[in-house]
Every structure is written in structure tokens, then in C-alpha cells.
Design an enzyme around this catalytic site. Structure first.
Site, PDB file in Angstrom:
ATOM      1  N   ASP A   1      -5.755 -68.461   7.880  1.00 12.62           N
ATOM      2  CA  ASP A   1      -5.110 -67.348   8.576  1.00 12.62           C
ATOM      3  C   ASP A   1      -3.638 -67.690   8.795  1.00 12.62           C
ATOM      4  O   ASP A   1      -3.309 -68.735   9.369  1.00 12.62           O
ATOM      5  CB  ASP A   1      -5.813 -67.127   9.920  1.00 12.62           C
ATOM      6  CG  ASP A   1      -5.249 -65.944  10.696  1.00 12.62           C
ATOM      7  OD1 ASP A   1      -4.159 -65.457  10.349  1.00 12.62           O
ATOM      8  OD2 ASP A   1      -5.900 -65.512  11.656  1.00 12.62           O
TER       9      ASP A   1
ATOM     10  N   LYS B   1       7.659 -54.913   9.863  1.00  9.30           N
ATOM     11  CA  LYS B   1       7.232 -53.589   9.420  1.00  9.30           C
ATOM     12  C   LYS B   1       7.536 -52.565  10.513  1.00  9.30           C
ATOM     13  O   LYS B   1       7.333 -52.829  11.703  1.00  9.30           O
ATOM     14  CB  LYS B   1       5.742 -53.583   9.098  1.00  9.30           C
ATOM     15  CG  LYS B   1       5.299 -54.725   8.181  1.00  9.30           C
ATOM     16  CD  LYS B   1       5.988 -54.686   6.815  1.00  9.30           C
ATOM     17  CE  LYS B   1       5.535 -55.855   5.943  1.00  9.30           C
ATOM     18  NZ  LYS B   1       6.172 -55.865   4.621  1.00  9.30           N
TER      19      LYS B   1
END
Length: 366
Positions: free
Chosen positions: A259, A305
Site C-alpha cells: 500500500d 487531484k
């Protein structure tokens, strides 16, 4: 006219307007923006006489996040005679100093792109006419202002100028990068453009060179890893997804299935951290700050983002938070941010420690 024009990505006009409003007020130059959705540019009309000129000189273009280009407007010409557009354009710049370069441009929209061929062809006779009138140097002169012709239609043009030491060096503010045929994804162009934007060429041999180690968080399939590998770096690619076989065959990539938010290097020797994971800006900002606070990297490039409506406010908040966290660490951290041409609903951020970089430049690499 007392206007500035800013080119930007279509759809980000309101963010560009919010940014220039903030920056202008900070420099005690007041005005308002004229904004139209998806047009690819913003006009900022100043109240004070000569404020547009002041901003063009004092507002660092490199610090603007959403601007692709910044120029002072001289005049707008409408209803040009299609048989002779050149004469009124030359007349419009008669009282201006001589220019060192000409750029005939249009907006980066589907509608305006139809003018691209016209702009390219029109620049040839216009350049000749301007030189004949003594308004353009025989060769490109980087010491003189750049003359911009920004066409909205073939009979409508904004005329303006920018300063070579405070503008984008690219036509339309867009760097022309070729997609490498062996790259795993088009996202590779984001990191290539980021390197070009943030790293001065004279630093390539110490900051973008073989012998450095790098970590790519959320690496699959390897678009950003590709840029690190081609520069000779050893890369730890962190992603549970697959990596391009061509990158694995290079012998420079170690694929760690983990991860990206929990992974940390066992040895704290990576120079670069890069990250293009799709996640909320606040979470990415916190992750990058942790890496610097834990001494896990020396430079970082990452994307935030921006799917939300108030994108400029979101960016400013996250950059302010990052600045606060980095201020708690020993160092002189520099934060740069830009919406690159190859970015979409996102911006790219660069962070480094000026003290450590100064030591590298002096030859002390630890």
C-alpha cells in the site's frame, strides 16, 4: 488598455481568476476578471493606471499555478479585413518599443484549434512586415519583450506582450513533448514535463542522474517509473498492480507489492519520491509531509487531484498545510506548484530542501 491576459487550461478559468485576484491584491494592484467558461483564457482588468504593466513585471510567473502564459494587453482588433489583417496590427504596435520575438497564438480549445494552421501561416508575412517597420528584431532577441497575437477568430485578435524573464518560453504556453513509444502509459509525460518545469538544466547532473535512488508510490503500470529509469536511477515501485515487463527487464526496478500509504523504505536513502495516486488532496499532502518529516526522501514531485468545484481554494489550503508541517522540520523547504499541460483535473507539486540542494551543488552529497 490596462488589462492582463492569462492563458489557462479550458475549464479552469474561474480558478485562474481567483488566483490572479489573490496575487494582485497582495501586490496592491486591484481589479476584476472577465471570465467565460471553457474559453482557455482570463482577462484581468486593473483599476489603477499602469497596474497591468506593474503586475507583468512584479508578479513571478513561475509562482502562478493555473497560468500557462501571462501578457499585457495592448489592444483588441475586431472585424479585421481578411484581405489585409497585417496593416492594422502593425499600426497598433507603432508606439511600442521593438520586440524580440513574435508568437501568433490561439486558445487551447477544440474550436480555436481550427485556427492553428492559419496562425502558423500568418506568422510568416506578419513577421516580415513587423521587421520592415522596425518593430521586430531581425533575429530572436531574448532581451526584448515578446509580441503576442492571440486570435479568437480569423478577424479578431488580442495584441499583447510579455517579458522573456517572466513568461512561459513556449508557444501558447505549452511544451511540446513526444510520447516515448516504449513508455507504459501516457502519464509518463506528466513527470517529464514536471522535471522540465521545476529542475533547471544545470542541475540535471546532480538531481536527475544515474546513481540516485527513487520511490514511486502508486507506480503501476510504470509511466512515472519510466522517467526515473531512463535517467539511470534505481527505483522502488510501490503498487499492488502489475508493472510493465520492459521496466522490470531493465534491472533498475524493484517492484514492491504494498500500500503506497503505509510503505516506508527500510533504508532512508531515497533521493526522489514521486506519487501520482488517485486520492483526496488532503491525504496525499499528509503522506508527503510524513515522508519528509521521517527523513525518507530529499525531493518530491506529486499530483493533487482536484475533482471539487472550488479548486483554487483547495490547492491553497493544502499548500498552506504542507508549508506548516515542513516548517517544523530543520531545513529551508521550497514548495512549487503548477497545473502542467499534461495534467488534467489536477496540479503537480514539487518540494525540496534548499539547504541540502546547496550542499549537493557544492559537491557534498550527504
Amino acid at each position: 488598455m490596462n488589462h492582463l491576459m492569462f492563458y489557462c487550461r479550458p475549464g479552469f478559468e474561474k480558478d485562474m481568476a481567483a488566483e490572479i485576484q489573490d496575487k494582485a491584491v497582495a501586490l496592491e494592484c486591484f481589479g476584476f476578471s472577465r471570465v467565460a467558461d471553457n474559453c482557455g483564457f482570463v482577462l484581468f482588468e486593473c483599476y489603477g493606471e499602469q497596474d497591468a504593466e506593474r503586475l507583468a513585471r512584479r508578479l513571478p510567473f513561475r509562482e502562478l499555478i493555473f497560468a500557462r502564459q501571462m501578457l499585457v494587453v495592448i489592444e483588441q482588433l475586431n472585424g479585421l479585413d481578411l484581405k489585409d489583417r497585417i496593416t492594422p496590427i502593425v499600426e497598433a504596435v507603432q508606439k511600442m518599443p521593438q520586440f524580440g520575438e513574435l508568437r501568433v497564438e490561439t486558445a487551447d480549445t477544440n474550436e480555436a484549434k481550427e485556427l492553428s494552421t492559419f496562425c502558423r501561416k500568418f506568422s510568416v508575412p506578419l513577421r516580415q512586415a513587423l521587421r520592415a517597420a522596425g518593430k521586430l528584431t531581425p533575429d530572436v532577441d531574448p532581451r526584448r519583450p515578446v509580441l503576442h497575437l492571440f486570435f479568437l477568430k480569423n478577424d479578431s485578435v488580442w495584441i499583447g506582450y510579455s517579458y522573456p524573464n517572466n513568461n512561459s518560453p513556449f508557444h501558447m504556453g505549452i511544451p511540446r513533448l513526444r510520447f516515448p513509444s516504449d513508455a507504459p502509459s501516457r502519464s509518463t509525460l506528466k513527470l517529464e514535463e514536471a522535471f522540465y518545469m521545476f529542475i533547471p538544466p544545470e542541475d540535471d547532473e546532480i538531481r536527475l542522474c544515474s546513481g540516485l535512488t527513487a520511490v514511486d508510490l502508486g507506480a503501476s503500470p510504470g509511466g512515472w517509473t519510466y522517467q526515473l529509469v531512463r535517467r539511470g536511477m534505481m527505483v522502488s515501485a510501490i503498487d499492488n498492480g502489475p508493472m510493465a515487463e520492459s521496466l522490470m527487464e531493465s534491472g533498475q526496478v524493484k517492484h514492491i507489492m504494498a500500500d503506497g500509504f503505509t510503505y516506508r523504505p527500510t533504508k532512508k536513502n531515497p533521493y526522489w519520491l514521486v506519487c501520482d495516486m488517485v486520492e483526496k488532496p488532503a491525504r496525499i499532502t499528509h503522506l508527503i509531509a510524513q515522508w519528509f518529516r521521517e527523513g525518507c526522501c530529499q525531493e518530491a514531485i506529486f499530483n493533487l487531484k482536484l475533482p471539487m468545484k472550488k479548486r483554487y481554494a483547495e490547492v491553497e489550503h493544502n499548500l498552506a498545510v504542507l508549508k506548516e508541517w515542513l516548517a517544523e522540520i530543520d531545513g529551508e523547504y521550497v514548495i512549487q506548484a503548477k497545473q502542467l499541460y499534461h495534467d488534467r483535473e489536477e496540479i503537480t507539486v514539487h518540494v525540496y530542501d534548499e539547504r541540502k540542494l546547496a550542499r549537493r551543488r557544492s559537491g557534498a552529497f550527504n
